[in-house]
Design an enzyme around this catalytic site. Structure first.
Site, PDB file in Angstrom:
ATOM      1  CG  HIS A 113      -2.095   1.124   1.156  1.00 28.39           C
ATOM      2  ND1 HIS A 113      -3.365   0.949   1.158  1.00 28.39           N
ATOM      3  CD2 HIS A 113      -1.664   2.443   1.144  1.00 28.39           C
ATOM      4  CE1 HIS A 113      -4.007   2.031   1.291  1.00 28.39           C
ATOM      5  NE2 HIS A 113      -3.003   3.245   1.237  1.00 28.39           N
TER       6      HIS A 113
ATOM      7  CG  HIS B 285      -0.706   7.186  -1.147  1.00 24.89           C
ATOM      8  ND1 HIS B 285      -2.014   7.355  -1.676  1.00 24.89           N
ATOM      9  CD2 HIS B 285      -0.940   6.456   0.088  1.00 24.89           C
ATOM     10  CE1 HIS B 285      -2.767   6.937  -0.914  1.00 24.89           C
ATOM     11  NE2 HIS B 285      -2.361   6.258   0.232  1.00 24.89           N
TER      12      HIS B 285
ATOM     13  NE  ARG C 272       1.035  12.252  -2.274  1.00 20.92           N
ATOM     14  CZ  ARG C 272      -0.186  11.666  -1.306  1.00 20.92           C
ATOM     15  NH1 ARG C 272      -1.082  10.915  -1.844  1.00 20.92           N
ATOM     16  NH2 ARG C 272      -0.058  12.076  -0.167  1.00 20.92           N
TER      17      ARG C 272
ATOM     18  CE  LYS D 283      -7.933   2.337  -0.742  1.00 18.80           C
ATOM     19  NZ  LYS D 283      -6.591   2.978  -0.365  1.00 18.80           N
TER      20      LYS D 283
ATOM     21  CG  HIS E  55      -9.862   4.736   3.062  1.00 20.40           C
ATOM     22  ND1 HIS E  55      -8.736   5.403   3.501  1.00 20.40           N
ATOM     23  CD2 HIS E  55     -10.733   5.105   4.299  1.00 20.40           C
ATOM     24  CE1 HIS E  55      -8.696   6.078   4.401  1.00 20.40           C
ATOM     25  NE2 HIS E  55      -9.889   6.093   4.823  1.00 20.40           N
TER      26      HIS E  55
ATOM     27  CG  HIS F 280      -5.014   2.275   5.559  1.00 24.73           C
ATOM     28  ND1 HIS F 280      -6.303   2.426   5.993  1.00 24.73           N
ATOM     29  CD2 HIS F 280      -4.727   3.074   4.602  1.00 24.73           C
ATOM     30  CE1 HIS F 280      -7.002   2.930   5.218  1.00 24.73           C
ATOM     31  NE2 HIS F 280      -5.980   3.245   4.295  1.00 24.73           N
TER      32      HIS F 280
ATOM     33  CG  LEU G 217      -7.844  10.765   7.403  1.00 25.14           C
ATOM     34  CD1 LEU G 217      -8.341  11.665   6.529  1.00 25.14           C
ATOM     35  CD2 LEU G 217      -8.675  10.514   8.533  1.00 25.14           C
TER      36      LEU G 217
ATOM     37  CG  ASP H 195      -1.677   4.735   3.878  1.00 27.10           C
ATOM     38  OD1 ASP H 195      -1.604   5.323   2.700  1.00 27.10           O
ATOM     39  OD2 ASP H 195      -2.248   5.252   4.829  1.00 27.10           O
TER      40      ASP H 195
ATOM     41  CB  ALA I  24      -4.777  12.810   6.194  1.00 25.84           C
TER      42      ALA I  24
HETATM   43  O1  DOR Z   1      -3.215   9.735   5.712  1.00 26.73           O
HETATM   44  C1  DOR Z   1      -3.527   9.267   4.350  1.00 26.73           C
HETATM   45  N1  DOR Z   1      -2.981   9.890   3.320  1.00 26.73           N
HETATM   46  N2  DOR Z   1      -4.612   8.481   4.401  1.00 26.73           N
HETATM   47  C2  DOR Z   1      -5.094   8.104   3.057  1.00 26.73           C
HETATM   48  O2  DOR Z   1      -5.959   7.649   3.169  1.00 26.73           O
HETATM   49  C3  DOR Z   1      -4.760   8.908   1.723  1.00 26.73           C
HETATM   50  C4  DOR Z   1      -3.233   9.421   1.996  1.00 26.73           C
HETATM   51  C5  DOR Z   1      -2.950  10.444   1.107  1.00 26.73           C
HETATM   52  O3  DOR Z   1      -3.164  10.027  -0.191  1.00 26.73           O
HETATM   53  O4  DOR Z   1      -2.352  11.335   1.557  1.00 26.73           O
HETATM   54 ZN    ZN Z   2      -3.309   5.148   1.579  1.00 32.04          ZN
END
Ligand code: DOR
Ligand code: ZN
Length: 352
Positions: free
Chosen positions: A16, A18, A20, A102, A139, A177, A223, A251, A267
């Site tokens: 999991h 990110h 970007r 997702k 999620h 998560h 989150l 995450d 978040a």
């Molecule tokens: O903390 C988080 N950041 N939780 C998420 O579900 C998304 C993520 C984000 O893309 O920044």
């Molecule tokens: Zn995530």
């Protein structure tokens, strides 16, 4: 007991992540590729990745951003919307583009406005995913304003996850998560051919006090939000239990300092630079270092039906000071990323 001076693990994966896009992708990708062979890449870009073509293009941008000499395989995901077509998902899955899809409940988190407003909108999608054995990554939080933010995961299980899994008992689900003892219990009690969960480093290290220690600490805001200590303890037991339904998913979610340090901060915790060291610290504290490899490198591939990686990675017992922020040439202070464990000393270091 003898203290280990190094750990040789089969090369791990991050289930999991990110990454970007654009300049941010170039900045953060090497940190993950240094430690992990593969990662499940989240699709919550702007606009989100909702088509096979968009996923192919994003996968290509990831490949182009990878520094020479590094080897890394991104596993792409589709972002479910109220209107995404089952045929598009099936085509992406059959063509080896979409590893999974997702589910973001609409407005649950960063870039989730286009997410699913009501699960009944995607009944045909879930039916098809079950039929073609395409994993659903969830999620798991309700978004109802009248539900306390600390209860949103537990309420999601009762209101949505239990009914969904009754309706689609052979749909492969990853509860992403997880943050509560309720989620730990629900997953542990499930049929592990069809149900698993990822656990982040930060939910293993901090409880909700961390967000308010001496002031408002936006670096610890993510989150689902971190919960009470009893939940952190349940997560630590689960991660280090050796049960194959729990596996690694960082995450890691980078946001520039300007996005975190503002009146309505984003978040996300950027843990990629020290992800494995962070997990190793927890496993050692729990007396379970011998189970780290299964959590990091074996349970994930087994659930996803993929081969385990052939290479290895070495964790050395060597202190490292985690830098307070990761900037660099030409990066303005407002664009710096603050890594998880910033300014702390960690006892483990991934050998280069
Ligand atoms: O903390 C988080 N950041 N939780 C998420 O579900 C998304 C993520 C984000 O893309 O920044
Ligand atoms: Zn995530």
């Amino acid at each position: 007991m003898e203290t280990l001076s190094k750990l040789v693990l089969r090369r791990p994966d991050d289930w999991h992540l990110h990454l970007r896009d654009g300049e941010m992708l170039k900045r953060v990708l090497p940190a993950t590729a240094r430690q992990f062979a593969r990662a499940i890449v989240m699709p919550n870009l702007r606009p989100p990745v909702t088509s096979v073509d968009a996923a192919i293009a994003y996968r290509q941008r990831i490949a182009s951003a990878l520094p020479e000499g590094m080897v890394f395989t991104p596993l792409m995901t589709a972002y479910l919307t109220d209107t995404i077509s089952p045929d598009e998902l099936e085509r992406g899955h059959k063509e080896g583009v979409f590893t999974a899809a997702k589910l973001y409940p609409a407005n649950a988190t960063t870039n989730s406005a286009a997410g699913v407003s009501d699960l009944s909108c995607i009944t045909a999608v879930l039916e098809r995913m079950q039929a073609i054995d395409m994993p659903l990554l969830i999620h798991g939080e309700v978004t109802d304003a009248d539900v306390d933010i600390f209860d949103r995961e537990a309420v999601f299980i009762e209101r949505h996850l239990i009914p969904l899994r009754r309706q689609f008992p052979e749909l492969r689900v990853v509860f992403e998560h997880i943050t509560t003892s309720e989620a730990v219990q629900y997953v542990a009690d499930g049929d592990h051919r069809y149900l698993a969960a990822t656990i982040t480093p930060h939910h293993l290290h901090i409880n909700r006090n961390a967000m308010f220690m001496g002031g408002l600490r936006s670096d610890f805001y993510c989150l689902p939000v971190v919960k009470r200590e009893q939940h952190r303890q349940a997560l630590r037991k689960a991660a280090t239990s050796g049960k194959n339904c729990f596996f690694l998913g960082t995450d890691s979610a980078p946001h520039p300092r300007s996005g975190k340090e503002t009146s309505c901060g984003c978040a996300g915790i950027y843990n990629a630079p020290v992800a494995l060291e962070s997990y190793a610290t927890v496993f050692e504290q729990e007396g379970a270092l011998e189970r780290l490899e299964a959590f990091a490198s074996l349970h994930g591939p087994s659930f996803y039906g993929l081969e385990v990686n052939s290479g290895t990675i070495i964790l050395e017992r060597r202190c490292q000071q985690v830098s307070p922020s990761s900037g660099g040439d030409g990066i303005a202070p407002s664009d710096e990323l603050v890594p998880f464990h910033a300014g702390e000393e960690l006892a483990w270091t991934v050998a280069s």
